[in-house]
Scaffold this active site. Sequence first.
Site, mmCIF file in Angstrom:
data_model
loop_
_atom_site.group_PDB
_atom_site.id
_atom_site.type_symbol
_atom_site.label_atom_id
_atom_site.label_comp_id
_atom_site.label_asym_id
_atom_site.label_seq_id
_atom_site.Cartn_x
_atom_site.Cartn_y
_atom_site.Cartn_z
ATOM 1 N N LYS A 115 0.841 -1.206 0.000
ATOM 2 C CA LYS A 115 0.000 0.000 0.000
ATOM 3 C C LYS A 115 0.876 1.257 0.000
ATOM 4 O O LYS A 115 2.098 1.171 0.219
ATOM 5 C CB LYS A 115 -0.895 -0.022 1.243
ATOM 6 N N TYR A 149 16.748 30.261 4.733
ATOM 7 C CA TYR A 149 15.636 31.041 5.271
ATOM 8 C C TYR A 149 15.846 31.349 6.752
ATOM 9 O O TYR A 149 16.256 30.477 7.533
ATOM 10 C CB TYR A 149 14.332 30.262 5.124
#
Length: 351
Positions: A44, A254
């Site tokens: 999955k 940043y």
Amino acid sequence: MMPDTRLAPPPAALRLAIDRDALRGNWRELKRLSGAASAGAAVKANGYGLGARGIVPELLQAGCRDFFVAHAGEAASLLDLIDPAALSVLHGPVSDADAQWLKAVGVKPVINSLVQARRWHDVGGGRCDLMVDTGINRLGLPMTELGDEAVSSLEVDVLLSHLAAAEEESPLNALQLGRWREARAVVPHRRASLANSAGIALGAEYHGDLTRPGLALYGGIPCEALRGVIRQVVRPQAAIMQVREIGPGEAVGYNATYVAQQPMRVGTIALGYADGYLRCWSGKGLLRAGGSVLPVLGRVSMDMTVIDLGNAPDLKEGDWVEAGYHLPDAAIASGLSQYELLTLLGARFQR
Ligand SMILES: *Cc1c(COP(=O)(O)O)cnc(C)c1O
């Protein structure tokens, strides 16, 4: 002028190296530890982020015959690779449309409730799996409904239950084992299955006819018993796009969270949080090239990360580096689970 759409795009500066040998080896080890039971595979979430279409052929080659996905849509993308009768959809028929589609293509639904059982009968029924909830209280038929006519009339291939705390020494394990045995005595079925990766290590009582490893196939180590048995499969690698020299007092990234104390040589790589290399690695992650360790400097951005090249003065633009991704260690370092570390891995990796 119209673009030439036949032209193949150039290779990405970001790739997920997948050790196919280790993947097949991990399945074989889990099969061996499953004793008399056979071992399936949970594929999955796009094969836990590795790319289901790439790994399914490897698992088939290793000898795996039973596959589990969560959604019907995940089964749809694997129908040309796996015999539909060997493919189980864990969420079951969540809607009437699901039931109709599963019936039409011959994929097995895992029936999780009386509503789903009736839905399956309504489209004609046929071979299916049944999930019994023995204590996780998530998805699955309650023990009190095992005797219902809608259940006893199902044509059950695999009778499943799922352990809530298999990786721990929890009293829940024995409790769930007992209830799973009760369910096996009540509901007619062909095969029974209880164990996920960690459940396999709990011993023969937990194996039934079929085990369902996921995490450990892909290099995850949920419990001590699997350490030394399971090999690393996944290695995120990125190319250096730019190299620069910075001086003392200059900041990186940043919000200027890293400030150089001395002259430094730094490199910018094409790996960011949009690829699953989350901001929790800011100022903490370690990349490697050869034997050299290259710490992450400052914040991880969406599409790139800056690393310290101080330990590898020969590295240059275009060279590849690798993120430390030994799952048990990476989980401790990042605070993410081994499952999250895998399933986060984004679509931009060349796999
Ligand atoms: C995901 C899943 C598995 C695999 O579990 P791991 O812990 O990854 O080995 C097995 N069974 C069910 C029902 C699952 O949802």
